[in-house]
Scaffold this motif. Structure first.
Motif, PDB file in Angstrom:
ATOM      1  N   ARG A   1     -32.607 -19.036  31.616  1.00 13.93           N
ATOM      2  CA  ARG A   1     -33.760 -18.633  32.409  1.00 13.93           C
ATOM      3  C   ARG A   1     -34.692 -17.711  31.639  1.00 13.93           C
ATOM      4  O   ARG A   1     -35.899 -17.735  31.848  1.00 13.93           O
ATOM      5  CB  ARG A   1     -33.300 -17.941  33.698  1.00 13.93           C
ATOM      6  CG  ARG A   1     -32.843 -18.919  34.769  1.00 13.93           C
ATOM      7  CD  ARG A   1     -34.027 -19.723  35.310  1.00 13.93           C
ATOM      8  NE  ARG A   1     -33.615 -20.833  36.134  1.00 13.93           N
ATOM      9  CZ  ARG A   1     -33.357 -20.748  37.442  1.00 13.93           C
ATOM     10  NH1 ARG A   1     -33.441 -19.568  38.054  1.00 13.93           N
ATOM     11  NH2 ARG A   1     -33.015 -21.816  38.119  1.00 13.93           N
ATOM     12  N   SER A   2     -34.131 -16.884  30.773  1.00  9.82           N
ATOM     13  CA  SER A   2     -34.991 -15.960  30.029  1.00  9.82           C
ATOM     14  C   SER A   2     -34.265 -15.390  28.824  1.00  9.82           C
ATOM     15  O   SER A   2     -33.032 -15.323  28.795  1.00  9.82           O
ATOM     16  CB  SER A   2     -35.468 -14.812  30.930  1.00  9.82           C
ATOM     17  OG  SER A   2     -34.378 -14.049  31.400  1.00  9.82           O
ATOM     18  N   MET A   3     -35.050 -14.995  27.841  1.00 10.53           N
ATOM     19  CA  MET A   3     -34.569 -14.268  26.672  1.00 10.53           C
ATOM     20  C   MET A   3     -35.665 -13.274  26.303  1.00 10.53           C
ATOM     21  O   MET A   3     -36.694 -13.651  25.737  1.00 10.53           O
ATOM     22  CB  MET A   3     -34.271 -15.206  25.504  1.00 10.53           C
ATOM     23  CG  MET A   3     -33.730 -14.485  24.259  1.00 10.53           C
ATOM     24  SD  MET A   3     -33.498 -15.582  22.825  1.00 10.53           S
ATOM     25  CE  MET A   3     -32.138 -16.603  23.396  1.00 10.53           C
ATOM     26  N   VAL A   4     -35.470 -12.014  26.687  1.00 10.34           N
ATOM     27  CA  VAL A   4     -36.518 -11.031  26.500  1.00 10.34           C
ATOM     28  C   VAL A   4     -35.987  -9.827  25.724  1.00 10.34           C
ATOM     29  O   VAL A   4     -34.785  -9.543  25.709  1.00 10.34           O
ATOM     30  CB  VAL A   4     -37.086 -10.548  27.851  1.00 10.34           C
ATOM     31  CG1 VAL A   4     -37.692 -11.719  28.616  1.00 10.34           C
ATOM     32  CG2 VAL A   4     -36.018  -9.850  28.687  1.00 10.34           C
ATOM     33  N   GLY A   5     -36.903  -9.132  25.087  1.00  9.94           N
ATOM     34  CA  GLY A   5     -36.571  -7.879  24.438  1.00  9.94           C
ATOM     35  C   GLY A   5     -36.815  -6.722  25.396  1.00  9.94           C
ATOM     36  O   GLY A   5     -37.646  -6.810  26.300  1.00  9.94           O
TER      37      GLY A   5
ATOM     38  N   MET B   1     -28.154 -16.371  19.348  1.00  8.79           N
ATOM     39  CA  MET B   1     -27.970 -15.750  20.654  1.00  8.79           C
ATOM     40  C   MET B   1     -27.707 -16.786  21.741  1.00  8.79           C
ATOM     41  O   MET B   1     -26.875 -16.583  22.628  1.00  8.79           O
ATOM     42  CB  MET B   1     -29.184 -14.884  21.020  1.00  8.79           C
ATOM     43  CG  MET B   1     -29.126 -13.493  20.428  1.00  8.79           C
ATOM     44  SD  MET B   1     -30.322 -12.335  21.163  1.00  8.79           S
ATOM     45  CE  MET B   1     -31.779 -12.738  20.206  1.00  8.79           C
ATOM     46  N   ARG B   2     -28.381 -17.911  21.655  1.00  8.46           N
ATOM     47  CA  ARG B   2     -28.165 -18.969  22.643  1.00  8.46           C
ATOM     48  C   ARG B   2     -26.744 -19.537  22.526  1.00  8.46           C
ATOM     49  O   ARG B   2     -26.067 -19.759  23.529  1.00  8.46           O
ATOM     50  CB  ARG B   2     -29.201 -20.078  22.456  1.00  8.46           C
ATOM     51  CG  ARG B   2     -30.610 -19.690  22.906  1.00  8.46           C
ATOM     52  CD  ARG B   2     -31.608 -20.778  22.558  1.00  8.46           C
ATOM     53  NE  ARG B   2     -31.387 -21.984  23.334  1.00  8.46           N
ATOM     54  CZ  ARG B   2     -31.981 -22.257  24.491  1.00  8.46           C
ATOM     55  NH1 ARG B   2     -32.854 -21.406  25.011  1.00  8.46           N
ATOM     56  NH2 ARG B   2     -31.746 -23.381  25.135  1.00  8.46           N
TER      57      ARG B   2
ATOM     58  N   ARG C   1     -32.022  -9.093  26.620  1.00  5.68           N
ATOM     59  CA  ARG C   1     -31.349  -9.602  27.806  1.00  5.68           C
ATOM     60  C   ARG C   1     -31.541 -11.130  27.834  1.00  5.68           C
ATOM     61  O   ARG C   1     -32.667 -11.624  27.856  1.00  5.68           O
ATOM     62  CB  ARG C   1     -31.936  -8.972  29.062  1.00  5.68           C
ATOM     63  CG  ARG C   1     -31.599  -9.673  30.384  1.00  5.68           C
ATOM     64  CD  ARG C   1     -30.127  -9.684  30.722  1.00  5.68           C
ATOM     65  NE  ARG C   1     -29.569  -8.363  30.913  1.00  5.68           N
ATOM     66  CZ  ARG C   1     -29.631  -7.688  32.074  1.00  5.68           C
ATOM     67  NH1 ARG C   1     -30.248  -8.190  33.109  1.00  5.68           N
ATOM     68  NH2 ARG C   1     -29.050  -6.498  32.164  1.00  5.68           N
ATOM     69  N   VAL C   2     -30.422 -11.830  27.811  1.00  2.56           N
ATOM     70  CA  VAL C   2     -30.446 -13.294  27.926  1.00  2.56           C
ATOM     71  C   VAL C   2     -29.803 -13.651  29.251  1.00  2.56           C
ATOM     72  O   VAL C   2     -28.646 -13.311  29.506  1.00  2.56           O
ATOM     73  CB  VAL C   2     -29.692 -13.963  26.754  1.00  2.56           C
ATOM     74  CG1 VAL C   2     -29.724 -15.483  26.918  1.00  2.56           C
ATOM     75  CG2 VAL C   2     -30.308 -13.547  25.423  1.00  2.56           C
ATOM     76  N   LYS C   3     -30.546 -14.339  30.096  1.00  3.74           N
ATOM     77  CA  LYS C   3     -30.071 -14.668  31.438  1.00  3.74           C
ATOM     78  C   LYS C   3     -29.852 -16.168  31.576  1.00  3.74           C
ATOM     79  O   LYS C   3     -30.700 -16.973  31.171  1.00  3.74           O
ATOM     80  CB  LYS C   3     -31.071 -14.201  32.488  1.00  3.74           C
ATOM     81  CG  LYS C   3     -30.620 -14.435  33.928  1.00  3.74           C
ATOM     82  CD  LYS C   3     -31.626 -13.879  34.917  1.00  3.74           C
ATOM     83  CE  LYS C   3     -31.191 -14.149  36.355  1.00  3.74           C
ATOM     84  NZ  LYS C   3     -32.171 -13.611  37.333  1.00  3.74           N
ATOM     85  N   VAL C   4     -28.690 -16.538  32.133  1.00  2.00           N
ATOM     86  CA  VAL C   4     -28.388 -17.941  32.414  1.00  2.00           C
ATOM     87  C   VAL C   4     -27.971 -18.069  33.878  1.00  2.00           C
ATOM     88  O   VAL C   4     -27.393 -17.140  34.459  1.00  2.00           O
ATOM     89  CB  VAL C   4     -27.269 -18.494  31.500  1.00  2.00           C
ATOM     90  CG1 VAL C   4     -27.749 -18.614  30.068  1.00  2.00           C
ATOM     91  CG2 VAL C   4     -26.014 -17.628  31.570  1.00  2.00           C
ATOM     92  N   VAL C   5     -28.283 -19.209  34.471  1.00  2.00           N
ATOM     93  CA  VAL C   5     -27.885 -19.479  35.858  1.00  2.00           C
ATOM     94  C   VAL C   5     -27.268 -20.869  35.923  1.00  2.00           C
ATOM     95  O   VAL C   5     -27.602 -21.761  35.130  1.00  2.00           O
ATOM     96  CB  VAL C   5     -29.077 -19.396  36.830  1.00  2.00           C
ATOM     97  CG1 VAL C   5     -29.655 -17.983  36.861  1.00  2.00           C
ATOM     98  CG2 VAL C   5     -30.152 -20.408  36.452  1.00  2.00           C
ATOM     99  N   LYS C   6     -26.374 -21.050  36.875  1.00  2.00           N
ATOM    100  CA  LYS C   6     -25.738 -22.348  37.035  1.00  2.00           C
ATOM    101  C   LYS C   6     -26.490 -23.160  38.081  1.00  2.00           C
ATOM    102  O   LYS C   6     -26.716 -22.701  39.204  1.00  2.00           O
ATOM    103  CB  LYS C   6     -24.275 -22.195  37.446  1.00  2.00           C
ATOM    104  CG  LYS C   6     -23.504 -23.511  37.364  1.00  2.00           C
ATOM    105  CD  LYS C   6     -22.012 -23.304  37.549  1.00  2.00           C
ATOM    106  CE  LYS C   6     -21.268 -24.611  37.309  1.00  2.00           C
ATOM    107  NZ  LYS C   6     -19.801 -24.451  37.507  1.00  2.00           N
TER     108      LYS C   6
END
Length: 220
Positions: A132-136, A177-178, A119-124
């Motif tokens: 914000r995060s990159m987790v398995g 992924m980024r 799960r890769v999370k981005v926020v504006k």
């Protein structure tokens, strides 16, 4: 400011499919019905049947066909049938009473036989989109979904990559992924103004290819 929400998996998938840079990473996805499921099983051997609107892995069913035997797995239960028609009738009784889609099954890289995805999370923010995060996420033993709400375990992203794909460069996959996340975020924002956060669920197969399994506008 409230972030715009998009519940339909179908809508988000169709949007990304219009752009080659994203489409190359999307498993084949079709509407759920008997002919489509039969054809997808003939082509891929294994698929996931998912509610078009849903979260947390709710209602996700893995269906497979091998050697004339049809199986589906829902939660911890696996059922096997010698005919497609019998399997399909049983599947209809198990699935939720809502619209579904069928997604090409990806054989994810594993740790100790348990699937891992990311799960890769981005926020504006005022400065633009920020990671914000990159987790398995490591599936609970016996389950085919990795969602934390279904008993999955959160892992450090680097750790998950290192142990599930030891033959692949962890740093390179994180960069890929980024980059894919930024590309898809630009697409989503241009199509759906008002989005303020996104959670991308990525699966990596044993070759290291990145697959977009789902995009969430309200990531947990």
């Amino acid at each position: 400011m409230m972030s715009r929400q998009l519940a339909s998996k179908w809508l988000k998938t169709e949007t990304l499919l219009k752009y080659p840079a994203a489409a190359a990473h999307i498993p084949r996805t079709v509407a759920f019905n008997a002919p489509n499921l039969r054809q997808m099983l003939r082509t891929y051997g294994m698929v996931y049947v998912k509610p078009i609107v849903g979260a947390g892995g709710y209602g996700v069913i893995r269906v497979s066909a091998h050697g004339g035997v049809y199986r589906y797995k829902y939660k911890r239960t696996t059922r096997s049938y010698s005919s497609y028609k019998r399997m399909y009738r049983s599947l209809l009784r198990v699935k939720a009473k809502r619209k579904y889609l069928i997604q090409q099954g990806i054989h994810l890289a594993t740790i100790h036989g348990r699937a891992v995805d990311y799960r890769v999370k981005v926020v504006k923010t005022e400065r633009g989109w920020t990671f914000r995060s990159m987790v398995g996420r490591w599936a609970r033993r016996g389950l085919c979904v990795t969602n934390l709400s279904r008993g999955g375990t959160m892992l450090n992203g680097r750790t998950a990559l290192k142990h599930s794909l030891p033959h692949v460069s962890t740093a390179r996959k994180r960069r890929e992924m980024r980059l894919l996340t930024l590309t898809c975020t630009q697409i989503m924002e241009s199509r759906f103004p008002g989005i303020g956060e996104l959670g991308f669920d990525y699966g990596l197969d044993y070759s290291g290819k990145i697959w977009i399994l789902e995009v969430n506008t309200r990531p947990q």
